[in-house]
Every structure is written in C-alpha cells, then in structure tokens.
Design a protein around this motif. Sequence first.
Motif, PDB file in Angstrom:
ATOM      1  N   ALA A 141       0.725  -1.155  -0.050  1.00  0.00           N
ATOM      2  CA  ALA A 141       0.050  -0.053  -0.072  1.00  0.00           C
ATOM      3  C   ALA A 141       0.792   1.035  -0.035  1.00  0.00           C
ATOM      4  O   ALA A 141       1.377   1.662   1.019  1.00  0.00           O
ATOM      5  N   ALA A 142       1.301   1.540  -0.924  1.00  0.00           N
ATOM      6  CA  ALA A 142       2.315   2.607  -1.415  1.00  0.00           C
ATOM      7  C   ALA A 142       1.856   3.923  -1.334  1.00  0.00           C
ATOM      8  O   ALA A 142       0.873   4.260  -1.505  1.00  0.00           O
ATOM      9  N   ASN A 143       2.808   5.059  -1.158  1.00  0.00           N
ATOM     10  CA  ASN A 143       2.761   6.399  -1.581  1.00  0.00           C
ATOM     11  C   ASN A 143       3.039   6.567  -2.985  1.00  0.00           C
ATOM     12  O   ASN A 143       3.767   5.855  -3.715  1.00  0.00           O
ATOM     13  N   ALA A 144       2.875   7.772  -3.447  1.00  0.00           N
ATOM     14  CA  ALA A 144       3.016   7.944  -4.971  1.00  0.00           C
ATOM     15  C   ALA A 144       4.454   7.942  -5.397  1.00  0.00           C
ATOM     16  O   ALA A 144       4.756   7.661  -6.494  1.00  0.00           O
ATOM     17  N   GLN A 145       5.361   8.154  -4.311  1.00  0.00           N
ATOM     18  CA  GLN A 145       7.011   8.103  -4.680  1.00  0.00           C
ATOM     19  C   GLN A 145       7.473   6.804  -4.273  1.00  0.00           C
ATOM     20  O   GLN A 145       8.696   6.651  -4.695  1.00  0.00           O
TER      21      GLN A 145
ATOM     22  N   LEU B  20      -0.881   2.441  -5.268  1.00  0.00           N
ATOM     23  CA  LEU B  20      -1.596   3.639  -4.936  1.00  0.00           C
ATOM     24  C   LEU B  20      -3.041   3.682  -4.658  1.00  0.00           C
ATOM     25  O   LEU B  20      -3.494   4.110  -5.329  1.00  0.00           O
ATOM     26  N   GLY B  21      -3.368   3.472  -3.278  1.00  0.00           N
ATOM     27  CA  GLY B  21      -4.922   3.878  -3.171  1.00  0.00           C
ATOM     28  C   GLY B  21      -5.293   5.112  -2.954  1.00  0.00           C
ATOM     29  O   GLY B  21      -4.527   6.104  -2.703  1.00  0.00           O
TER      30      GLY B  21
ATOM     31  N   ILE C 219      -5.810  -2.085   1.232  1.00  0.00           N
ATOM     32  CA  ILE C 219      -5.280  -0.928   0.867  1.00  0.00           C
ATOM     33  C   ILE C 219      -6.233   0.306   1.078  1.00  0.00           C
ATOM     34  O   ILE C 219      -7.561   0.080   1.239  1.00  0.00           O
ATOM     35  N   SER C 220      -5.687   1.479   1.307  1.00  0.00           N
ATOM     36  CA  SER C 220      -6.324   2.775   1.772  1.00  0.00           C
ATOM     37  C   SER C 220      -7.136   2.864   3.246  1.00  0.00           C
ATOM     38  O   SER C 220      -7.407   3.948   3.476  1.00  0.00           O
TER      39      SER C 220
ATOM     40  N   PHE D 160     -13.144   0.831   6.676  1.00  0.00           N
ATOM     41  CA  PHE D 160     -12.665  -0.518   6.688  1.00  0.00           C
ATOM     42  C   PHE D 160     -13.776  -1.387   5.810  1.00  0.00           C
ATOM     43  O   PHE D 160     -13.386  -2.235   4.844  1.00  0.00           O
ATOM     44  N   THR D 161     -15.013  -1.405   6.306  1.00  0.00           N
ATOM     45  CA  THR D 161     -15.959  -2.310   5.743  1.00  0.00           C
ATOM     46  C   THR D 161     -16.064  -1.944   4.118  1.00  0.00           C
ATOM     47  O   THR D 161     -16.419  -2.862   3.421  1.00  0.00           O
ATOM     48  N   GLU D 162     -16.329  -0.730   3.784  1.00  0.00           N
ATOM     49  CA  GLU D 162     -16.395  -0.386   2.379  1.00  0.00           C
ATOM     50  C   GLU D 162     -15.284  -0.785   1.488  1.00  0.00           C
ATOM     51  O   GLU D 162     -15.508  -1.345   0.547  1.00  0.00           O
ATOM     52  N   ALA D 163     -14.147  -0.528   2.094  1.00  0.00           N
ATOM     53  CA  ALA D 163     -12.789  -1.020   1.429  1.00  0.00           C
ATOM     54  C   ALA D 163     -12.818  -2.585   1.498  1.00  0.00           C
ATOM     55  O   ALA D 163     -12.498  -3.204   0.182  1.00  0.00           O
TER      56      ALA D 163
END
Length: 179
Positions: free
Chosen positions: A25-29, A80-81, A118-119, A127-130
């Motif tokens: 679960a990364a950041n843009a960089q 990237l979420g 992720i995210s 959490f549940t929506e993800a």
Amino acid sequence: MSTLIIECVRGDIANQPDMDAVVNAANAQLLPGAGVAGAIHRAAGPELADACRALAPIATGEAVISSGFGLPNRFVIHCLGPIYGIDEPSADLLADCYRHALKLADDHGLASIAFPAISTGVFGYPFTEAARVAIATVMSFADGVPCLERVRFVLFSEADQAEFQRVLDEVRKADGGDA
C-alpha cells in the motif's frame, strides 16, 4: 467457474513466504513510510527503495511491480490507493488498485498474491467499504486471471480479519457461493 481460492488471514504482509507476490500500500513516490509500506521496505532491504526510484511516481489507482529483494516473495506489487474523501471517485480508484495488481500478477504468470487492506490506514478509507470493494473486485476479476490460484488478504488485527471474512462470506453468499 473460477477455482480461485480467496482467504482472509491475520498476519504480517511482509511475512507471507508461500505467496509469489505481496502488495505494498504505497505512496506516490514509492518511498518507505509507515504501516504496510514501512514493513515491506524494512523486510525487503534498501534495494527495494533503490528499485522504486525508477518506477515512481505513480498515480492513484495505479500499480507497478518490482523484485521482492529480501522478502520471501519474488515480487512486490506497489499500489497507490485513494485518500478517502479527497481522491474521487474513491471506490473506482480503489478497485483500480486491485485490478491493476491482479493484471500485473497475470502478466508475470503468478499463482498467488497477498493484499493488505489498501487505503484503510492513514488514507482513511472506511474499513468495511474498503473490504467490499476489494473482495468484489477480486471476485469479478478472477475468471480473467487464469494462472492465479490464490488471493490472500492479510489483515493486521483479529477484528480486521474477522470483518474481511464476514464481508467475503456475505459476497460469496450473494454470488451463489463461488470463489
């Protein structure tokens, strides 16, 4: 009908030795950070950060693949979420993360992949929506990834694992029991 095994476990995403790839679960960089990104970078070693420099930046919903270096996995797929409430449409962008990661797994002939939620950390996705987005996306994509045999969701806490499992069971029941 797909024979894909989807499972939810409590554990450490950086310690999934039976998986071909783990998802960061990364950041843009694609830099080391807190949470999942920090755990994966620490376990993989400094070579991962070096390799990621050439792959960054990535946009929300995108995924790229690198070697696993010091991890027990051949590959790391970096996604990237969306930041919930900022990156819109959040559900579509989150689903894109899972779709793009699965496509990379298929492109590389991988049989197994492990995802974090992720995210749901500092990016604030409920959490549940993800969980619903993640599971529905994986289940709908399963038939399009013939080499993939196992998808594992690796959750940090017992409560998170139980909620992902509840959503998985609910989606399976609504879908007629497949996957």
